[in-house]
Write a protein that holds these residues in place. Structure first.
Motif, short mmCIF file in Angstrom:
data_model
loop_
_atom_site.label_atom_id
_atom_site.label_comp_id
_atom_site.label_asym_id
_atom_site.label_seq_id
_atom_site.Cartn_x
_atom_site.Cartn_y
_atom_site.Cartn_z
N ASN A 22 0.85 -1.20 0.00
CA ASN A 22 0.00 0.00 0.00
C ASN A 22 0.88 1.25 0.00
O ASN A 22 1.04 1.89 1.04
N PRO A 23 1.47 1.61 -1.15
CA PRO A 23 2.41 2.73 -1.21
C PRO A 23 1.84 4.06 -0.70
O PRO A 23 2.56 4.86 -0.12
N GLU A 24 0.55 4.25 -0.86
CA GLU A 24 -0.06 5.51 -0.43
C GLU A 24 0.04 5.70 1.09
O GLU A 24 0.04 6.82 1.59
N GLU A 25 0.15 4.60 1.83
CA GLU A 25 0.29 4.69 3.28
C GLU A 25 1.69 5.13 3.70
O GLU A 25 1.91 5.50 4.85
N GLY A 26 2.62 5.10 2.75
CA GLY A 26 3.99 5.50 3.05
C GLY A 26 4.22 7.00 2.95
O GLY A 26 5.32 7.47 3.21
N ILE A 27 3.20 7.73 2.58
CA ILE A 27 3.33 9.18 2.48
C ILE A 27 3.16 9.76 3.88
O ILE A 27 2.11 9.65 4.49
N ALA A 28 4.24 10.33 4.38
CA ALA A 28 4.23 10.84 5.76
C ALA A 28 3.75 12.28 5.78
O ALA A 28 3.95 13.04 4.84
N GLY A 29 3.16 12.65 6.88
CA GLY A 29 2.74 14.03 7.07
C GLY A 29 3.23 14.53 8.41
O GLY A 29 3.09 13.86 9.42
N TRP A 30 3.87 15.67 8.40
CA TRP A 30 4.35 16.27 9.64
C TRP A 30 3.77 17.66 9.76
O TRP A 30 3.38 18.27 8.77
N TYR A 41 12.39 35.76 20.53
CA TYR A 41 11.82 34.58 21.18
C TYR A 41 10.56 34.11 20.45
O TYR A 41 9.68 34.90 20.13
N ALA A 42 10.51 32.80 20.21
CA ALA A 42 9.34 32.17 19.57
C ALA A 42 9.18 30.77 20.14
O ALA A 42 10.09 30.23 20.77
N GLU A 43 8.01 30.20 19.93
CA GLU A 43 7.74 28.82 20.35
C GLU A 43 7.23 28.04 19.15
O GLU A 43 6.35 28.51 18.44
N ALA A 44 7.80 26.87 18.96
CA ALA A 44 7.38 25.99 17.87
C ALA A 44 6.52 24.87 18.45
O ALA A 44 6.90 24.25 19.45
N GLN A 45 5.40 24.63 17.85
CA GLN A 45 4.56 23.48 18.21
C GLN A 45 4.77 22.44 17.12
O GLN A 45 4.45 22.67 15.96
N ILE A 46 5.34 21.31 17.51
CA ILE A 46 5.68 20.26 16.56
C ILE A 46 4.87 19.02 16.91
O ILE A 46 5.08 18.41 17.96
N GLY A 47 3.92 18.71 16.07
CA GLY A 47 3.07 17.55 16.33
C GLY A 47 2.38 17.67 17.67
O GLY A 47 1.90 18.74 18.05
N ASP A 48 2.36 16.57 18.42
CA ASP A 48 1.71 16.54 19.73
C ASP A 48 2.69 16.76 20.89
O ASP A 48 2.34 16.53 22.04
N HIS A 49 3.90 17.20 20.58
CA HIS A 49 4.93 17.34 21.60
C HIS A 49 4.83 18.69 22.33
O HIS A 49 4.13 19.59 21.89
N LYS A 50 5.57 18.79 23.44
CA LYS A 50 5.63 20.05 24.17
C LYS A 50 6.22 21.12 23.25
O LYS A 50 7.05 20.80 22.38
N PRO A 51 5.85 22.38 23.43
CA PRO A 51 6.43 23.45 22.60
C PRO A 51 7.95 23.50 22.72
O PRO A 51 8.51 23.25 23.80
#
Length: 118
Positions: A22-30, A41-51
């Motif tokens: 299922n090649p379509e399942e190999g397409i990652a999204g971030w 000063y800035a804060e990055a929100q990356i996925g579900d992780h702490k800033p």
């Protein structure tokens, strides 16, 4: 469960086989979003992780609350290369000392890590 270099090789092999079917399942999204707080000063929100705090050092008129953008970029590149090589080496065991030596000479300047490939 077979673990090599801390990698569960069976999990990786199953993912590869699934993506072949299922090649379509190999397409990652971030996802990542950055909110400017003020000054340097800035804060990055990356996925579900702490800033992730982003800041320039004191000598550059920042307050050094976190790594600067260049440090984060180098860390991301180093992390991607290191993890990719470890996973690849763990799955394909015929790697040897020469592979390790070439990789450390080619990419070693990105990392001050004391960890070495096994």
């Amino acid at each position: 469960m077979t673990k090599i270099n801390g990698v569960d090789t069976k999990v990786i092999e199953n993912i590869v086989e699934n993506y072949k079917k299922n090649p379509e399942e190999g397409i990652a999204g971030w996802s990542s979003s950055v909110e400017w707080i003020g000054g340097f000063y800035a804060e990055a929100q990356i996925g579900d992780h702490k800033p992730v705090l982003i800041e320039e050092p004191d000598w550059f008129s920042g307050s050094n609350k976190g790594p600067n953008p260049a440090e984060l970029l180098l860390s991301a590149l180093d992390g991607c290369l290191s993890i990719s090589f470890i996973v690849t080496k763990s799955i394909r065991q015929p790697c040897c000392f020469l592979f390790n030596w070439v990789i450390s000479r080619q990419y070693g300047y990105f990392s001050s890590s004391k960890n070495h490939f096994y």
